[in-house]
Design a protein around this motif. Structure first.
Motif, PDB file in Angstrom:
ATOM      1  N   LEU A 105      44.515  27.692  41.150  1.00 20.76           N
ATOM      2  CA  LEU A 105      43.756  28.474  40.176  1.00 20.76           C
ATOM      3  C   LEU A 105      43.343  27.601  39.007  1.00 20.76           C
ATOM      4  O   LEU A 105      44.156  26.866  38.432  1.00 20.76           O
ATOM      5  CB  LEU A 105      44.605  29.635  39.654  1.00 20.76           C
ATOM      6  N   ALA A 106      42.079  27.685  38.646  1.00 21.70           N
ATOM      7  CA  ALA A 106      41.616  27.101  37.392  1.00 21.70           C
ATOM      8  C   ALA A 106      42.102  27.979  36.253  1.00 21.70           C
ATOM      9  O   ALA A 106      42.551  29.117  36.453  1.00 21.70           O
ATOM     10  CB  ALA A 106      40.091  26.999  37.390  1.00 21.70           C
ATOM     11  N   ASP A 107      41.991  27.467  35.035  1.00 24.50           N
ATOM     12  CA  ASP A 107      42.464  28.235  33.883  1.00 24.50           C
ATOM     13  C   ASP A 107      41.727  29.564  33.770  1.00 24.50           C
ATOM     14  O   ASP A 107      42.330  30.614  33.570  1.00 24.50           O
ATOM     15  CB  ASP A 107      42.288  27.402  32.606  1.00 24.50           C
ATOM     16  N   ALA A 108      40.409  29.523  33.920  1.00 25.64           N
ATOM     17  CA  ALA A 108      39.632  30.767  33.872  1.00 25.64           C
ATOM     18  C   ALA A 108      40.001  31.669  35.035  1.00 25.64           C
ATOM     19  O   ALA A 108      40.058  32.902  34.896  1.00 25.64           O
ATOM     20  CB  ALA A 108      38.135  30.447  33.899  1.00 25.64           C
ATOM     21  N   GLY A 109      40.264  31.046  36.181  1.00 27.49           N
ATOM     22  CA  GLY A 109      40.649  31.833  37.348  1.00 27.49           C
ATOM     23  C   GLY A 109      41.961  32.556  37.163  1.00 27.49           C
ATOM     24  O   GLY A 109      42.146  33.672  37.655  1.00 27.49           O
ATOM     25  N   GLN A 110      42.906  31.927  36.439  1.00 27.96           N
ATOM     26  CA  GLN A 110      44.204  32.564  36.191  1.00 27.96           C
ATOM     27  C   GLN A 110      44.034  33.828  35.356  1.00 27.96           C
ATOM     28  O   GLN A 110      44.609  34.872  35.673  1.00 27.96           O
ATOM     29  CB  GLN A 110      45.121  31.578  35.460  1.00 27.96           C
ATOM     30  N   ARG A 111      43.222  33.726  34.295  1.00 26.60           N
ATOM     31  CA  ARG A 111      43.007  34.908  33.454  1.00 26.60           C
ATOM     32  C   ARG A 111      42.231  35.982  34.221  1.00 26.60           C
ATOM     33  O   ARG A 111      42.513  37.176  34.100  1.00 26.60           O
ATOM     34  CB  ARG A 111      42.259  34.505  32.178  1.00 26.60           C
ATOM     35  N   PHE A 112      41.247  35.544  35.008  1.00 30.92           N
ATOM     36  CA  PHE A 112      40.445  36.493  35.787  1.00 30.92           C
ATOM     37  C   PHE A 112      41.296  37.186  36.859  1.00 30.92           C
ATOM     38  O   PHE A 112      41.149  38.375  37.106  1.00 30.92           O
ATOM     39  CB  PHE A 112      39.276  35.750  36.428  1.00 30.92           C
ATOM     40  N   TYR A 113      42.210  36.420  37.462  1.00 31.24           N
ATOM     41  CA  TYR A 113      43.060  36.995  38.510  1.00 31.24           C
ATOM     42  C   TYR A 113      43.943  38.123  37.957  1.00 31.24           C
ATOM     43  O   TYR A 113      44.165  39.138  38.631  1.00 31.24           O
ATOM     44  CB  TYR A 113      43.943  35.922  39.139  1.00 31.24           C
ATOM     45  N   THR A 114      44.419  37.965  36.738  1.00 35.03           N
ATOM     46  CA  THR A 114      45.271  39.012  36.153  1.00 35.03           C
ATOM     47  C   THR A 114      44.552  40.352  36.132  1.00 35.03           C
ATOM     48  O   THR A 114      45.118  41.392  36.478  1.00 35.03           O
ATOM     49  CB  THR A 114      45.689  38.623  34.726  1.00 35.03           C
ATOM     50  N   GLN A 115      43.274  40.335  35.742  1.00 36.59           N
ATOM     51  CA  GLN A 115      42.497  41.573  35.695  1.00 36.59           C
ATOM     52  C   GLN A 115      42.159  42.077  37.106  1.00 36.59           C
ATOM     53  O   GLN A 115      42.198  43.277  37.377  1.00 36.59           O
ATOM     54  CB  GLN A 115      41.200  41.342  34.903  1.00 36.59           C
ATOM     55  N   CYS A 116      41.839  41.132  38.001  1.00 31.27           N
ATOM     56  CA  CYS A 116      41.514  41.530  39.379  1.00 31.27           C
ATOM     57  C   CYS A 116      42.717  42.143  40.075  1.00 31.27           C
ATOM     58  O   CYS A 116      42.592  43.116  40.822  1.00 31.27           O
ATOM     59  CB  CYS A 116      41.010  40.317  40.174  1.00 31.27           C
ATOM     60  N   ALA A 117      43.899  41.555  39.843  1.00 32.29           N
ATOM     61  CA  ALA A 117      45.117  42.081  40.462  1.00 32.29           C
ATOM     62  C   ALA A 117      45.418  43.490  39.951  1.00 32.29           C
ATOM     63  O   ALA A 117      45.826  44.375  40.711  1.00 32.29           O
ATOM     64  CB  ALA A 117      46.292  41.152  40.183  1.00 32.29           C
ATOM     65  N   ALA A 118      45.204  43.701  38.636  1.00 33.01           N
ATOM     66  CA  ALA A 118      45.429  45.037  38.074  1.00 33.01           C
ATOM     67  C   ALA A 118      44.470  46.047  38.696  1.00 33.01           C
ATOM     68  O   ALA A 118      44.853  47.189  39.003  1.00 33.01           O
ATOM     69  CB  ALA A 118      45.250  45.001  36.560  1.00 33.01           C
ATOM     70  N   LEU A 119      43.202  45.619  38.895  1.00 33.83           N
ATOM     71  CA  LEU A 119      42.223  46.501  39.522  1.00 33.83           C
ATOM     72  C   LEU A 119      42.621  46.821  40.955  1.00 33.83           C
ATOM     73  O   LEU A 119      42.540  47.979  41.392  1.00 33.83           O
ATOM     74  CB  LEU A 119      40.847  45.818  39.501  1.00 33.83           C
ATOM     75  N   SER A 120      43.080  45.821  41.690  1.00 29.04           N
ATOM     76  CA  SER A 120      43.487  46.031  43.080  1.00 29.04           C
ATOM     77  C   SER A 120      44.687  46.965  43.160  1.00 29.04           C
ATOM     78  O   SER A 120      44.760  47.857  44.027  1.00 29.04           O
ATOM     79  CB  SER A 120      43.823  44.685  43.717  1.00 29.04           C
ATOM     80  N   GLU A 121      45.647  46.800  42.255  1.00 32.53           N
ATOM     81  CA  GLU A 121      46.824  47.669  42.244  1.00 32.53           C
ATOM     82  C   GLU A 121      46.444  49.103  41.901  1.00 32.53           C
ATOM     83  O   GLU A 121      46.988  50.059  42.461  1.00 32.53           O
ATOM     84  CB  GLU A 121      47.847  47.136  41.242  1.00 32.53           C
ATOM     85  N   ALA A 122      45.484  49.256  40.963  1.00 33.41           N
ATOM     86  CA  ALA A 122      45.028  50.604  40.611  1.00 33.41           C
ATOM     87  C   ALA A 122      44.365  51.276  41.805  1.00 33.41           C
ATOM     88  O   ALA A 122      44.572  52.478  42.056  1.00 33.41           O
ATOM     89  CB  ALA A 122      44.059  50.533  39.435  1.00 33.41           C
ATOM     90  N   ALA A 123      43.571  50.523  42.566  1.00 31.12           N
ATOM     91  CA  ALA A 123      42.934  51.085  43.757  1.00 31.12           C
ATOM     92  C   ALA A 123      43.973  51.476  44.799  1.00 31.12           C
ATOM     93  O   ALA A 123      43.863  52.517  45.459  1.00 31.12           O
ATOM     94  CB  ALA A 123      41.955  50.077  44.342  1.00 31.12           C
ATOM     95  N   THR A 124      45.016  50.643  44.942  1.00 30.36           N
ATOM     96  CA  THR A 124      46.083  50.962  45.897  1.00 30.36           C
ATOM     97  C   THR A 124      46.803  52.235  45.492  1.00 30.36           C
ATOM     98  O   THR A 124      47.105  53.103  46.329  1.00 30.36           O
ATOM     99  CB  THR A 124      47.076  49.794  45.978  1.00 30.36           C
ATOM    100  N   ARG A 125      47.091  52.363  44.188  1.00 29.67           N
ATOM    101  CA  ARG A 125      47.751  53.582  43.709  1.00 29.67           C
ATOM    102  C   ARG A 125      46.864  54.804  43.915  1.00 29.67           C
ATOM    103  O   ARG A 125      47.354  55.881  44.277  1.00 29.67           O
ATOM    104  CB  ARG A 125      48.123  53.435  42.228  1.00 29.67           C
TER     105      ARG A 125
ATOM    106  N   GLU B  90      31.755  32.765  41.004  1.00 27.36           N
ATOM    107  CA  GLU B  90      31.715  31.584  40.132  1.00 27.36           C
ATOM    108  C   GLU B  90      30.311  31.347  39.586  1.00 27.36           C
ATOM    109  O   GLU B  90      30.148  30.975  38.411  1.00 27.36           O
ATOM    110  CB  GLU B  90      32.204  30.370  40.918  1.00 27.36           C
ATOM    111  N   ARG B  91      29.278  31.556  40.408  1.00 29.60           N
ATOM    112  CA  ARG B  91      27.905  31.386  39.931  1.00 29.60           C
ATOM    113  C   ARG B  91      27.583  32.377  38.814  1.00 29.60           C
ATOM    114  O   ARG B  91      26.971  32.028  37.809  1.00 29.60           O
ATOM    115  CB  ARG B  91      26.917  31.552  41.090  1.00 29.60           C
ATOM    116  N   GLU B  92      27.982  33.632  39.007  1.00 28.87           N
ATOM    117  CA  GLU B  92      27.697  34.657  37.997  1.00 28.87           C
ATOM    118  C   GLU B  92      28.472  34.406  36.703  1.00 28.87           C
ATOM    119  O   GLU B  92      27.971  34.673  35.611  1.00 28.87           O
ATOM    120  CB  GLU B  92      28.035  36.036  38.564  1.00 28.87           C
ATOM    121  N   ALA B  93      29.721  33.892  36.848  1.00 28.88           N
ATOM    122  CA  ALA B  93      30.538  33.636  35.656  1.00 28.88           C
ATOM    123  C   ALA B  93      30.167  32.316  34.984  1.00 28.88           C
ATOM    124  O   ALA B  93      30.394  32.122  33.781  1.00 28.88           O
ATOM    125  CB  ALA B  93      32.018  33.631  36.037  1.00 28.88           C
ATOM    126  N   GLY B  94      29.631  31.381  35.771  1.00 33.94           N
ATOM    127  CA  GLY B  94      29.279  30.074  35.209  1.00 33.94           C
ATOM    128  C   GLY B  94      30.473  29.163  35.026  1.00 33.94           C
ATOM    129  O   GLY B  94      30.394  28.158  34.308  1.00 33.94           O
TER     130      GLY B  94
END
Length: 313
Positions: A58-78, A41-45
């Protein structure tokens, strides 16, 4: 890398619904998880989570950020799953380096195994000259004889006796020229000191220097000669020998059929002329993928059942 780690932690917090649950899953303390989220949060402001004593949202920014983080986590799992599958099941391309003489063994040795694994492809690199396994991206190499590069890992597949051979027509001419009886065979290595020698050699000038031991008496005989014909290709030396052009040391694995069919005769069978070791060589020892591990065992089983090969433990 720390950013990727924090993104994975954030995705886990959202998926688990609380920092304490995420901490248990990640084997971290809740305070460490909280610190990673606050750093994001500090780095993102911006705030990513709405916190209360009872729930986490989830905050609004957090919802959009989570979508990308979840995709990254799924890619790592795959990616981890693909690595695990590579470890368990042969797939992809197996790059196998081998001498020219192995070409006739490729289908009987590997055909059935390849048929069992349709996701596996074979790239067979055939060359009698040694190649750099790393530079050529070779997974597995078949090598014969002493191994020089200690940085590679050699697994013993077996060994084949070296035998002295000549064609019947050469022996007939040799006896005729020396006034021997037809069909006479040499009894001692010294009898062949002046014979026409054929040799596989990469040295300049080619030299033949051998020391043989009698299997019954233990007597040792040394022989030195200047080969009349040499080649860097083992099969070519055998062809010259079968054509009656001289006497040659050949590998029993290669001459079982010519000896059985009478195209070649074995000379001095009571003298031990050494073994030619067969090796499966890999660039590394640990974490071999399934395609390499299984190929080594398939090749060991294949060579172990061949006539002319001494099976090793």
């Amino acid at each position: 890398m720390e950013d990727l780690k924090r993104m994975a932690i954030f995705a886990t917090v959202v998926q688990q619904g609380s920092m304490s649950a995420a901490a248990r899953l990640l084997d971290m303390s809740p305070s460490a998880v909280s610190q990673h989220i606050r750093q994001l949060e500090r780095e993102a402001g911006v705030s990513l989570l709405h916190r209360s004593t009872r729930q986490l949202g989830l905050a609004d920014a957090g919802q959009r950020f989570y979508t990308q983080c979840a995709a990254l986590s799924e890619a790592a799992t795959r990616a981890r799953a693909e690595l695990a599958a590579e470890r368990q099941q042969p797939s992809g391309e197996l790059r196998l380096s081998a001498p020219v003489g192995f070409a006739r063994h490729a289908a009987p040795a590997l055909g059935a195994w390849l048929g069992q694994h349709p996701q596996l492809r074979l790239r067979l690199l055939v060359d009698d000259a040694p190649i750099d396994l790393i530079q050529a991206r070779v997974d597995l190499a078949l090598r014969f004889g002493p191994q020089q590069d200690s940085s590679w890992v050699a697994r013993h597949l077996g060994a084949s006796p070296t035998v002295l051979c000549a064609a019947p027509q050469w022996l007939e001419t040799w006896n005729l020229q020396a006034g021997r009886a037809p069909g006479a065979l040499p009894a001692h290595p010294a009898d062949l000191a002046t014979a026409t020698w054929l040799e596989q050699s990469r040295t300049e000038p080619p030299q033949l220097a051998q020391e043989w031991r009698h299997s019954a008496t233990g007597d040792v005989a040394a022989l030195q000669a200047q080969p009349r014909m040499t080649s860097n290709h083992r099969g070519t030396v055998q062809y010259l020998c079968e054509a009656g052009l001289g006497v040659a040391q050949l590998t029993l694995l290669d001459v079982v059929r010519p000896l059985r069919e009478g195209r070649l005769l074995r000379l001095l069978p009571d003298w031990e002329m050494g073994l030619l070791d067969l090796w499966a060589v890999t660039p590394q020892r640990d974490a071999l993928p399934a395609k390499v591990r299984q190929a080594v065992e398939v090749l060991r089983a294949y060579f172990g059942q061949l006539e002319g090969v001494v099976r090793t433990a």
